[in-house]
Design a protein around this motif. Structure first.
Motif, short mmCIF file in Angstrom:
data_model
loop_
_atom_site.label_atom_id
_atom_site.label_comp_id
_atom_site.label_asym_id
_atom_site.label_seq_id
_atom_site.Cartn_x
_atom_site.Cartn_y
_atom_site.Cartn_z
N ALA A 289 0.83 -1.21 0.00
CA ALA A 289 0.00 0.00 0.00
C ALA A 289 0.86 1.26 0.00
O ALA A 289 0.55 2.24 -0.69
CB ALA A 289 -0.92 -0.01 1.22
N LEU A 290 1.95 1.23 0.74
CA LEU A 290 2.85 2.38 0.76
C LEU A 290 3.49 2.60 -0.61
O LEU A 290 3.58 3.74 -1.10
CB LEU A 290 3.91 2.19 1.84
N LEU A 291 3.93 1.52 -1.23
CA LEU A 291 4.53 1.64 -2.56
C LEU A 291 3.52 2.17 -3.59
O LEU A 291 3.86 3.02 -4.43
CB LEU A 291 5.07 0.29 -3.02
N PHE A 292 2.29 1.70 -3.53
CA PHE A 292 1.27 2.17 -4.46
C PHE A 292 0.97 3.66 -4.25
O PHE A 292 0.82 4.41 -5.22
CB PHE A 292 0.01 1.34 -4.31
N CYS A 293 0.88 4.07 -3.00
CA CYS A 293 0.61 5.49 -2.73
C CYS A 293 1.74 6.38 -3.25
O CYS A 293 1.49 7.44 -3.84
CB CYS A 293 0.40 5.70 -1.23
N LEU A 294 2.99 5.95 -3.04
CA LEU A 294 4.11 6.73 -3.54
C LEU A 294 4.11 6.81 -5.07
O LEU A 294 4.35 7.87 -5.65
CB LEU A 294 5.43 6.13 -3.04
N ALA A 295 3.81 5.68 -5.72
CA ALA A 295 3.76 5.68 -7.19
C ALA A 295 2.61 6.53 -7.71
O ALA A 295 2.74 7.22 -8.73
CB ALA A 295 3.63 4.24 -7.70
N LEU A 296 1.47 6.52 -7.02
CA LEU A 296 0.34 7.31 -7.47
C LEU A 296 0.59 8.80 -7.29
O LEU A 296 0.18 9.61 -8.14
CB LEU A 296 -0.92 6.88 -6.70
N VAL A 297 1.25 9.16 -6.21
CA VAL A 297 1.58 10.58 -6.02
C VAL A 297 2.59 11.04 -7.07
O VAL A 297 2.49 12.16 -7.59
CB VAL A 297 2.13 10.79 -4.58
#
Length: 497
Positions: A289-297
Protein backbone atom coordinates in the motif's frame (compact mmCIF):
# COMPACT_ATOMS: atom_id res chain seq x y z
CA UNK A 1 -54.96 -23.42 36.67
CA UNK A 2 -51.63 -24.03 38.36
CA UNK A 3 -48.64 -21.76 38.09
CA UNK A 4 -46.58 -24.45 36.33
CA UNK A 5 -49.26 -24.84 33.65
CA UNK A 6 -49.32 -21.09 32.97
CA UNK A 7 -45.53 -20.96 32.61
CA UNK A 8 -45.57 -24.00 30.31
CA UNK A 9 -48.16 -22.35 28.09
CA UNK A 10 -46.13 -19.15 28.00
CA UNK A 11 -43.00 -21.03 27.00
CA UNK A 12 -44.95 -22.77 24.24
CA UNK A 13 -46.66 -19.72 22.80
CA UNK A 14 -43.79 -17.24 23.23
CA UNK A 15 -40.66 -18.93 21.87
CA UNK A 16 -39.85 -15.96 19.67
CA UNK A 17 -40.47 -12.23 19.74
CA UNK A 18 -42.86 -12.35 16.78
CA UNK A 19 -44.45 -15.78 16.92
CA UNK A 20 -43.57 -19.46 16.77
CA UNK A 21 -39.96 -20.34 16.24
CA UNK A 22 -38.90 -20.98 12.63
CA UNK A 23 -37.42 -24.32 11.69
CA UNK A 24 -33.61 -24.33 11.23
CA UNK A 25 -33.97 -25.43 7.60
CA UNK A 26 -36.27 -22.58 6.64
CA UNK A 27 -34.35 -20.06 8.74
CA UNK A 28 -31.06 -20.97 7.08
CA UNK A 29 -32.58 -20.92 3.61
CA UNK A 30 -34.17 -17.50 4.11
CA UNK A 31 -31.05 -16.17 5.82
CA UNK A 32 -28.91 -17.07 2.83
CA UNK A 33 -31.37 -15.57 0.39
CA UNK A 34 -31.57 -12.39 2.46
CA UNK A 35 -27.78 -12.02 2.61
CA UNK A 36 -27.54 -12.45 -1.15
CA UNK A 37 -30.41 -10.05 -1.81
CA UNK A 38 -28.86 -7.35 0.35
CA UNK A 39 -25.50 -7.56 -1.39
CA UNK A 40 -27.07 -7.64 -4.83
CA UNK A 41 -29.49 -4.85 -3.96
CA UNK A 42 -26.68 -2.53 -2.90
CA UNK A 43 -25.01 -2.88 -6.31
CA UNK A 44 -28.36 -2.48 -8.09
CA UNK A 45 -28.93 0.78 -6.23
CA UNK A 46 -25.56 2.21 -7.31
CA UNK A 47 -25.84 1.08 -10.94
CA UNK A 48 -29.44 2.25 -11.31
CA UNK A 49 -28.50 5.65 -9.88
CA UNK A 50 -25.72 6.05 -12.44
CA UNK A 51 -28.06 4.92 -15.23
CA UNK A 52 -30.76 7.41 -14.22
CA UNK A 53 -28.33 10.33 -14.08
CA UNK A 54 -26.61 9.39 -17.35
CA UNK A 55 -27.47 11.80 -20.22
CA UNK A 56 -27.17 9.03 -22.82
CA UNK A 57 -28.74 5.80 -21.53
CA UNK A 58 -28.21 3.03 -24.06
CA UNK A 59 -30.71 0.50 -22.76
CA UNK A 60 -33.72 0.10 -20.52
CA UNK A 61 -33.61 -0.90 -16.85
CA UNK A 62 -32.74 -4.49 -17.80
CA UNK A 63 -29.24 -3.42 -18.87
CA UNK A 64 -28.22 -1.88 -15.50
CA UNK A 65 -29.73 -4.84 -13.68
CA UNK A 66 -27.56 -7.20 -15.75
CA UNK A 67 -24.47 -5.09 -14.97
CA UNK A 68 -25.25 -5.21 -11.25
CA UNK A 69 -25.73 -8.98 -11.41
CA UNK A 70 -22.41 -9.37 -13.25
CA UNK A 71 -20.57 -7.25 -10.69
CA UNK A 72 -22.10 -9.17 -7.80
CA UNK A 73 -21.11 -12.51 -9.29
CA UNK A 74 -17.62 -11.18 -10.04
CA UNK A 75 -17.29 -10.23 -6.37
CA UNK A 76 -17.38 -13.97 -5.60
CA UNK A 77 -14.53 -14.73 -8.01
CA UNK A 78 -16.60 -15.62 -11.06
CA UNK A 79 -15.02 -14.59 -14.34
CA UNK A 80 -16.94 -12.50 -16.87
CA UNK A 81 -17.07 -12.96 -20.64
CA UNK A 82 -17.92 -10.40 -23.30
CA UNK A 83 -19.65 -11.91 -26.31
CA UNK A 84 -19.62 -8.77 -28.48
CA UNK A 85 -15.94 -8.90 -29.41
CA UNK A 86 -14.56 -8.52 -32.91
CA UNK A 87 -15.98 -11.26 -35.10
CA UNK A 88 -18.13 -12.57 -32.27
CA UNK A 89 -15.11 -13.71 -30.26
CA UNK A 90 -15.62 -14.19 -26.54
CA UNK A 91 -13.38 -11.82 -24.56
CA UNK A 92 -12.64 -12.79 -20.94
CA UNK A 93 -12.69 -10.24 -18.12
CA UNK A 94 -11.23 -12.08 -15.16
CA UNK A 95 -9.95 -9.49 -12.70
CA UNK A 96 -12.16 -9.17 -9.61
CA UNK A 97 -12.31 -5.69 -8.02
CA UNK A 98 -11.39 -6.71 -4.49
CA UNK A 99 -13.30 -3.88 -2.84
CA UNK A 100 -16.53 -5.42 -4.11
CA UNK A 101 -15.74 -8.53 -2.07
CA UNK A 102 -16.10 -6.72 1.26
CA UNK A 103 -19.89 -6.40 1.35
CA UNK A 104 -20.78 -10.01 0.36
CA UNK A 105 -18.17 -11.39 2.76
CA UNK A 106 -19.48 -9.28 5.64
CA UNK A 107 -23.09 -10.25 4.93
CA UNK A 108 -22.25 -13.94 4.67
CA UNK A 109 -20.18 -13.88 7.84
CA UNK A 110 -22.94 -12.13 9.73
CA UNK A 111 -25.59 -14.51 8.38
CA UNK A 112 -23.52 -17.54 9.35
CA UNK A 113 -22.99 -16.16 12.85
CA UNK A 114 -26.67 -15.45 13.36
CA UNK A 115 -27.77 -18.82 11.96
CA UNK A 116 -26.36 -20.73 14.94
CA UNK A 117 -27.88 -18.49 17.62
CA UNK A 118 -31.26 -19.76 18.79
CA UNK A 119 -34.21 -17.37 18.64
CA UNK A 120 -34.99 -17.33 22.35
CA UNK A 121 -37.62 -14.65 22.24
CA UNK A 122 -38.90 -13.05 25.41
CA UNK A 123 -39.18 -15.99 27.73
CA UNK A 124 -37.02 -19.08 28.00
CA UNK A 125 -36.03 -21.65 30.52
CA UNK A 126 -32.33 -20.94 30.35
CA UNK A 127 -32.09 -19.39 33.76
CA UNK A 128 -31.30 -15.90 32.47
CA UNK A 129 -33.09 -12.66 32.96
CA UNK A 130 -34.59 -11.65 29.62
CA UNK A 131 -36.08 -8.45 30.83
CA UNK A 132 -39.75 -9.36 30.28
CA UNK A 133 -40.83 -9.60 33.88
CA UNK A 134 -40.44 -13.39 34.15
CA UNK A 135 -37.32 -14.63 35.92
CA UNK A 136 -36.55 -18.31 36.37
CA UNK A 137 -34.10 -19.52 38.96
CA UNK A 138 -32.14 -22.36 37.38
CA UNK A 139 -31.42 -23.98 40.76
CA UNK A 140 -34.75 -23.81 42.62
CA UNK A 141 -37.27 -23.31 39.79
CA UNK A 142 -38.84 -20.38 41.61
CA UNK A 143 -40.73 -18.03 39.30
CA UNK A 144 -41.45 -14.37 39.76
CA UNK A 145 -44.45 -13.56 37.57
CA UNK A 146 -45.56 -10.14 36.34
CA UNK A 147 -47.64 -8.07 38.68
CA UNK A 148 -50.40 -7.72 36.11
CA UNK A 149 -50.75 -11.51 35.83
CA UNK A 150 -52.25 -11.65 39.31
CA UNK A 151 -50.05 -14.51 40.42
CA UNK A 152 -48.16 -14.75 43.70
CA UNK A 153 -44.48 -14.36 43.44
CA UNK A 154 -41.47 -14.39 45.69
CA UNK A 155 -38.61 -11.98 45.60
CA UNK A 156 -35.36 -13.39 44.35
CA UNK A 157 -31.86 -11.98 44.72
CA UNK A 158 -30.68 -9.51 42.10
CA UNK A 159 -28.00 -11.93 40.97
CA UNK A 160 -30.40 -14.84 40.46
CA UNK A 161 -30.26 -16.25 36.95
CA UNK A 162 -27.20 -14.27 35.94
CA UNK A 163 -24.39 -15.90 34.05
CA UNK A 164 -20.89 -15.95 35.52
CA UNK A 165 -18.44 -13.40 34.23
CA UNK A 166 -16.59 -15.95 32.09
CA UNK A 167 -19.83 -17.18 30.56
CA UNK A 168 -20.94 -13.62 29.80
CA UNK A 169 -17.60 -12.97 28.11
CA UNK A 170 -17.98 -16.14 26.05
CA UNK A 171 -21.51 -15.11 25.18
CA UNK A 172 -20.33 -11.78 23.85
CA UNK A 173 -17.70 -13.57 21.77
CA UNK A 174 -20.36 -15.76 20.17
CA UNK A 175 -23.17 -13.20 20.11
CA UNK A 176 -25.22 -14.91 22.76
CA UNK A 177 -24.87 -16.88 25.99
CA UNK A 178 -23.50 -20.39 25.67
CA UNK A 179 -26.96 -21.90 26.23
CA UNK A 180 -28.36 -19.92 23.29
CA UNK A 181 -25.91 -21.20 20.69
CA UNK A 182 -26.37 -24.18 18.42
CA UNK A 183 -24.30 -27.32 18.79
CA UNK A 184 -21.36 -27.41 16.33
CA UNK A 185 -22.78 -30.52 14.69
CA UNK A 186 -26.14 -28.79 14.27
CA UNK A 187 -24.38 -25.70 12.88
CA UNK A 188 -23.17 -27.69 9.85
CA UNK A 189 -26.73 -28.30 8.72
CA UNK A 190 -27.72 -24.68 9.31
CA UNK A 191 -24.78 -23.42 7.24
CA UNK A 192 -25.61 -25.91 4.49
CA UNK A 193 -29.13 -24.53 4.17
CA UNK A 194 -27.78 -20.98 4.28
CA UNK A 195 -25.42 -21.75 1.41
CA UNK A 196 -28.29 -23.33 -0.50
CA UNK A 197 -30.40 -20.19 -0.23
CA UNK A 198 -27.46 -18.01 -1.20
CA UNK A 199 -26.71 -20.16 -4.25
CA UNK A 200 -30.32 -20.02 -5.42
CA UNK A 201 -30.12 -16.23 -5.63
CA UNK A 202 -26.78 -16.53 -7.46
CA UNK A 203 -28.35 -18.87 -10.02
CA UNK A 204 -31.18 -16.41 -10.59
CA UNK A 205 -28.65 -13.60 -11.11
CA UNK A 206 -26.71 -15.81 -13.53
CA UNK A 207 -29.81 -16.56 -15.61
CA UNK A 208 -30.55 -12.84 -15.86
CA UNK A 209 -26.98 -11.96 -16.83
CA UNK A 210 -26.88 -14.54 -19.63
CA UNK A 211 -29.28 -12.42 -21.67
CA UNK A 212 -26.75 -9.59 -22.12
CA UNK A 213 -23.45 -9.08 -23.95
CA UNK A 214 -21.51 -9.38 -20.66
CA UNK A 215 -22.22 -12.45 -18.56
CA UNK A 216 -20.60 -14.57 -15.90
CA UNK A 217 -19.02 -17.90 -16.70
CA UNK A 218 -21.35 -20.71 -15.69
CA UNK A 219 -18.69 -23.10 -14.23
CA UNK A 220 -17.27 -20.30 -12.06
CA UNK A 221 -20.68 -19.47 -10.64
CA UNK A 222 -21.51 -23.11 -9.94
CA UNK A 223 -18.21 -23.72 -8.14
CA UNK A 224 -16.90 -20.50 -6.68
CA UNK A 225 -20.08 -18.92 -5.32
CA UNK A 226 -21.04 -21.95 -3.14
CA UNK A 227 -17.41 -22.39 -2.10
CA UNK A 228 -17.04 -18.76 -0.99
CA UNK A 229 -20.40 -18.86 0.75
CA UNK A 230 -19.53 -22.07 2.60
CA UNK A 231 -16.14 -20.84 3.77
CA UNK A 232 -17.28 -17.41 4.93
CA UNK A 233 -20.57 -18.55 6.47
CA UNK A 234 -18.75 -21.44 8.12
CA UNK A 235 -16.30 -19.01 9.71
CA UNK A 236 -19.21 -16.94 10.98
CA UNK A 237 -20.92 -20.04 12.38
CA UNK A 238 -17.69 -21.07 14.11
CA UNK A 239 -17.58 -17.67 15.76
CA UNK A 240 -21.26 -17.89 16.70
CA UNK A 241 -20.66 -21.27 18.37
CA UNK A 242 -18.10 -19.65 20.67
CA UNK A 243 -14.99 -20.50 18.65
CA UNK A 244 -14.67 -24.17 19.68
CA UNK A 245 -11.19 -25.68 19.28
CA UNK A 246 -10.54 -27.06 15.83
CA UNK A 247 -9.03 -30.53 15.34
CA UNK A 248 -5.27 -30.50 14.98
CA UNK A 249 -4.12 -33.38 12.74
CA UNK A 250 -0.47 -32.49 13.34
CA UNK A 251 -0.69 -33.10 17.07
CA UNK A 252 1.08 -36.26 18.13
CA UNK A 253 -1.79 -37.86 20.08
CA UNK A 254 -4.62 -36.67 22.31
CA UNK A 255 -4.27 -36.57 26.04
CA UNK A 256 -1.06 -36.22 28.04
CA UNK A 257 1.13 -37.10 25.05
CA UNK A 258 0.42 -33.75 23.45
CA UNK A 259 2.52 -32.08 26.14
CA UNK A 260 5.48 -34.37 25.51
CA UNK A 261 8.70 -32.61 24.55
CA UNK A 262 9.12 -34.85 21.48
CA UNK A 263 5.75 -33.80 19.95
CA UNK A 264 6.08 -32.44 16.45
CA UNK A 265 4.03 -29.33 17.24
CA UNK A 266 3.48 -27.92 20.73
CA UNK A 267 0.08 -27.23 22.15
CA UNK A 268 -1.27 -24.08 20.56
CA UNK A 269 1.41 -24.12 17.87
CA UNK A 270 -1.03 -24.00 14.97
CA UNK A 271 -2.75 -20.93 16.38
CA UNK A 272 0.58 -19.20 16.93
CA UNK A 273 1.66 -20.07 13.39
CA UNK A 274 -1.53 -18.62 11.92
CA UNK A 275 -1.15 -15.47 13.99
CA UNK A 276 2.47 -15.03 12.91
CA UNK A 277 1.50 -15.63 9.27
CA UNK A 278 -1.22 -12.99 9.56
CA UNK A 279 1.32 -10.52 10.97
CA UNK A 280 3.77 -11.21 8.14
CA UNK A 281 1.11 -11.03 5.42
CA UNK A 282 -0.29 -7.82 6.86
CA UNK A 283 3.17 -6.28 6.90
CA UNK A 284 3.74 -7.15 3.23
CA UNK A 285 0.32 -5.76 2.27
CA UNK A 286 1.00 -2.56 4.21
CA UNK A 287 4.30 -2.20 2.37
CA UNK A 288 2.49 -2.72 -0.93
CA UNK A 289 0.00 0.00 0.00
CA UNK A 290 2.85 2.38 0.76
CA UNK A 291 4.53 1.64 -2.56
CA UNK A 292 1.27 2.17 -4.46
CA UNK A 293 0.61 5.49 -2.73
CA UNK A 294 4.11 6.73 -3.54
CA UNK A 295 3.76 5.68 -7.19
CA UNK A 296 0.34 7.31 -7.47
CA UNK A 297 1.58 10.58 -6.02
CA UNK A 298 4.51 10.53 -8.42
CA UNK A 299 2.22 10.02 -11.41
CA UNK A 300 -0.67 12.22 -10.24
CA UNK A 301 -0.65 14.56 -13.30
CA UNK A 302 -0.70 11.65 -15.76
CA UNK A 303 -3.48 9.92 -13.81
CA UNK A 304 -5.58 13.10 -13.80
CA UNK A 305 -5.11 13.53 -17.54
CA UNK A 306 -6.07 9.92 -18.17
CA UNK A 307 -9.16 10.34 -15.99
CA UNK A 308 -10.34 13.42 -17.90
CA UNK A 309 -9.80 11.76 -21.31
CA UNK A 310 -11.86 8.67 -20.51
CA UNK A 311 -15.25 10.35 -20.23
CA UNK A 312 -16.82 13.79 -20.20
CA UNK A 313 -20.22 13.73 -18.45
CA UNK A 314 -20.34 13.74 -14.68
CA UNK A 315 -22.06 10.31 -14.30
CA UNK A 316 -19.35 8.76 -16.49
CA UNK A 317 -16.60 10.29 -14.39
CA UNK A 318 -18.29 9.06 -11.22
CA UNK A 319 -18.48 5.55 -12.70
CA UNK A 320 -14.78 5.59 -13.65
CA UNK A 321 -13.89 6.92 -10.21
CA UNK A 322 -15.89 4.16 -8.48
CA UNK A 323 -14.24 1.52 -10.66
CA UNK A 324 -10.80 2.91 -9.83
CA UNK A 325 -11.60 2.91 -6.11
CA UNK A 326 -12.81 -0.70 -6.28
CA UNK A 327 -9.51 -1.66 -7.95
CA UNK A 328 -7.31 0.05 -5.35
CA UNK A 329 -6.95 -3.16 -3.24
CA UNK A 330 -5.82 -4.95 -6.40
CA UNK A 331 -3.14 -2.32 -6.93
CA UNK A 332 -2.05 -2.72 -3.29
CA UNK A 333 -1.61 -6.48 -3.81
CA UNK A 334 0.36 -5.75 -6.99
CA UNK A 335 2.64 -3.47 -4.97
CA UNK A 336 3.09 -6.20 -2.36
CA UNK A 337 4.07 -8.72 -5.05
CA UNK A 338 6.50 -6.15 -6.47
CA UNK A 339 8.13 -5.84 -3.03
CA UNK A 340 8.37 -9.63 -2.73
CA UNK A 341 10.41 -9.80 -5.93
CA UNK A 342 8.42 -11.65 -8.63
CA UNK A 343 6.46 -8.53 -9.57
CA UNK A 344 3.44 -8.74 -11.85
CA UNK A 345 2.58 -9.15 -15.53
CA UNK A 346 1.14 -6.30 -17.56
CA UNK A 347 0.21 -8.27 -20.68
CA UNK A 348 2.05 -8.92 -23.90
CA UNK A 349 4.88 -10.71 -22.13
CA UNK A 350 5.76 -7.64 -20.05
CA UNK A 351 6.69 -8.10 -16.40
CA UNK A 352 7.27 -5.36 -13.83
CA UNK A 353 9.65 -6.31 -11.01
CA UNK A 354 12.54 -4.75 -9.07
CA UNK A 355 14.95 -6.51 -11.45
CA UNK A 356 13.63 -5.05 -14.71
CA UNK A 357 10.59 -4.27 -16.81
CA UNK A 358 10.64 -6.61 -19.78
CA UNK A 359 8.37 -5.50 -22.60
CA UNK A 360 6.21 -2.42 -23.05
CA UNK A 361 2.73 -3.42 -24.25
CA UNK A 362 0.07 -0.95 -25.34
CA UNK A 363 -1.91 -0.66 -22.13
CA UNK A 364 -5.46 0.72 -22.09
CA UNK A 365 -6.13 4.22 -20.82
CA UNK A 366 -6.86 4.04 -17.09
CA UNK A 367 -5.74 6.23 -14.15
CA UNK A 368 -4.30 3.42 -12.01
CA UNK A 369 -2.12 2.12 -14.84
CA UNK A 370 -0.31 5.47 -14.95
CA UNK A 371 1.34 4.61 -11.62
CA UNK A 372 3.48 1.90 -13.25
CA UNK A 373 7.23 2.62 -13.12
CA UNK A 374 9.12 3.69 -16.20
CA UNK A 375 10.29 0.85 -18.45
CA UNK A 376 13.89 -0.22 -18.40
CA UNK A 377 16.39 -1.40 -15.83
CA UNK A 378 15.57 0.09 -12.40
CA UNK A 379 18.20 1.75 -10.29
CA UNK A 380 19.52 0.70 -6.88
CA UNK A 381 16.63 2.49 -5.20
CA UNK A 382 14.24 -0.12 -6.58
CA UNK A 383 15.91 -2.81 -4.50
CA UNK A 384 15.15 -0.83 -1.35
CA UNK A 385 11.70 -2.42 -1.43
CA UNK A 386 13.35 -5.56 -0.03
CA UNK A 387 12.98 -3.98 3.40
CA UNK A 388 9.27 -4.90 3.27
CA UNK A 389 9.64 -8.73 3.17
CA UNK A 390 12.60 -8.53 5.56
CA UNK A 391 10.48 -6.64 8.10
CA UNK A 392 7.68 -9.17 7.62
CA UNK A 393 10.07 -12.08 8.26
CA UNK A 394 11.47 -10.45 11.39
CA UNK A 395 8.00 -9.83 12.81
CA UNK A 396 7.05 -13.42 12.07
CA UNK A 397 10.08 -14.68 13.98
CA UNK A 398 9.42 -12.34 16.89
CA UNK A 399 5.81 -13.51 17.15
CA UNK A 400 6.83 -17.18 17.26
CA UNK A 401 9.67 -16.55 19.71
CA UNK A 402 7.37 -14.64 22.06
CA UNK A 403 5.05 -17.65 22.24
CA UNK A 404 7.98 -20.08 22.58
CA UNK A 405 9.40 -18.23 25.60
CA UNK A 406 6.29 -17.31 27.54
CA UNK A 407 7.10 -16.12 31.04
CA UNK A 408 10.83 -15.98 30.34
CA UNK A 409 11.16 -19.76 30.16
CA UNK A 410 11.58 -22.02 27.17
CA UNK A 411 8.09 -23.47 26.78
CA UNK A 412 9.00 -25.11 23.44
CA UNK A 413 12.04 -27.03 22.38
CA UNK A 414 14.05 -25.65 19.50
CA UNK A 415 12.67 -28.26 17.13
CA UNK A 416 9.12 -27.25 18.01
CA UNK A 417 9.98 -23.57 17.57
CA UNK A 418 11.44 -24.32 14.15
CA UNK A 419 8.39 -26.39 13.17
CA UNK A 420 5.99 -23.59 14.14
CA UNK A 421 8.09 -21.04 12.25
CA UNK A 422 8.14 -23.16 9.09
CA UNK A 423 4.39 -23.70 9.39
CA UNK A 424 3.89 -19.94 9.74
CA UNK A 425 6.05 -19.35 6.65
CA UNK A 426 3.99 -21.82 4.64
CA UNK A 427 0.77 -20.17 5.83
CA UNK A 428 2.17 -16.78 4.89
CA UNK A 429 3.00 -18.08 1.42
CA UNK A 430 -0.49 -19.51 1.07
CA UNK A 431 -2.00 -16.16 2.03
CA UNK A 432 0.16 -14.31 -0.48
CA UNK A 433 -0.74 -16.80 -3.21
CA UNK A 434 -4.44 -16.41 -2.42
CA UNK A 435 -4.24 -12.61 -2.58
CA UNK A 436 -2.21 -12.68 -5.80
CA UNK A 437 -4.62 -15.07 -7.46
CA UNK A 438 -7.62 -12.99 -6.44
CA UNK A 439 -6.04 -9.73 -7.68
CA UNK A 440 -5.04 -11.02 -11.13
CA UNK A 441 -6.69 -12.40 -14.23
CA UNK A 442 -7.17 -11.74 -17.93
CA UNK A 443 -8.52 -8.42 -19.13
CA UNK A 444 -8.92 -9.41 -22.76
CA UNK A 445 -7.15 -11.32 -25.51
CA UNK A 446 -3.59 -11.33 -26.82
CA UNK A 447 -1.71 -8.52 -25.01
CA UNK A 448 -4.16 -8.40 -22.09
CA UNK A 449 -4.50 -12.14 -21.57
CA UNK A 450 -2.01 -12.17 -18.66
CA UNK A 451 -2.59 -9.35 -16.22
CA UNK A 452 -1.45 -9.18 -12.62
CA UNK A 453 0.84 -11.19 -10.32
CA UNK A 454 1.28 -14.92 -10.72
CA UNK A 455 -0.01 -16.66 -7.62
CA UNK A 456 2.60 -19.43 -7.54
CA UNK A 457 5.50 -16.99 -7.80
CA UNK A 458 4.09 -14.65 -5.14
CA UNK A 459 3.34 -17.51 -2.75
CA UNK A 460 6.76 -19.10 -3.19
CA UNK A 461 8.56 -15.80 -2.68
CA UNK A 462 6.57 -14.98 0.45
CA UNK A 463 7.23 -18.42 1.96
CA UNK A 464 10.94 -18.21 1.12
CA UNK A 465 11.32 -14.74 2.66
CA UNK A 466 9.39 -15.77 5.79
CA UNK A 467 11.29 -19.02 6.32
CA UNK A 468 14.72 -17.62 5.44
CA UNK A 469 14.39 -14.58 7.70
CA UNK A 470 11.94 -15.73 10.35
CA UNK A 471 13.60 -19.01 11.29
CA UNK A 472 16.95 -17.54 12.44
CA UNK A 473 15.16 -14.73 14.30
CA UNK A 474 12.82 -17.11 16.13
CA UNK A 475 15.59 -19.53 17.14
CA UNK A 476 17.93 -16.75 18.24
CA UNK A 477 15.29 -14.98 20.34
CA UNK A 478 14.22 -18.28 21.89
CA UNK A 479 17.83 -18.94 22.89
CA UNK A 480 18.43 -15.40 24.14
CA UNK A 481 15.26 -15.04 26.23
CA UNK A 482 15.68 -18.24 28.22
CA UNK A 483 17.39 -18.16 31.67
CA UNK A 484 19.87 -20.81 30.56
CA UNK A 485 21.11 -18.59 27.75
CA UNK A 486 21.60 -15.63 30.11
CA UNK A 487 23.56 -17.80 32.53
CA UNK A 488 25.79 -19.07 29.73
CA UNK A 489 26.30 -15.51 28.52
CA UNK A 490 27.35 -14.28 31.98
CA UNK A 491 29.78 -17.18 32.37
CA UNK A 492 31.27 -16.41 28.97
CA UNK A 493 31.81 -12.74 29.92
CA UNK A 494 33.28 -13.57 33.35
CA UNK A 495 37.09 -12.98 33.32
CA UNK A 496 39.28 -15.95 34.08
CA UNK A 497 41.54 -15.84 37.11
Amino acid sequence: MSQQTIERDRAHHRPGPDGPRMSPMLAGLLGGMLAAALGLGALVLVVITLWITSPYPDDGPAGPLRVAADLWLAAHGAGLVRTDGAGGTAVPVGITPLLLVVLPVWLLHRAGEQSVVHDTGTGTDTGTDTGTGTETDADTGAVAADDDAGLPHSRTPRTAGRLPRGARRAGRAGDGPPSLRADPTDAVGRVAWLVTGYTLVALAALLHSLTGPLSAEIPDVLVRVPLVAALVAGAGAWKGCGRPPLPNPLRASPGPAEHAPHAFLPRGGVRVALRAAAVATGTVVAGGALLFCLALVRSAPEAAQSFSRLTGPLPGRVAVLLLAVCLVPNAVVWGACYALGPGFAVGGGGTVSPAAWSGRPDLPLFPLLESLPEPGAPGPAAWAVAVVPVAAAVLLGVTVARAATGGGAARWRWRQTAAVTVLAALASGAGAALLAGAASGPMGLHALADFGPRWWAAGGAAAAWAAGGGLPVALFLRWWRTPEARVIGRRARRPRR
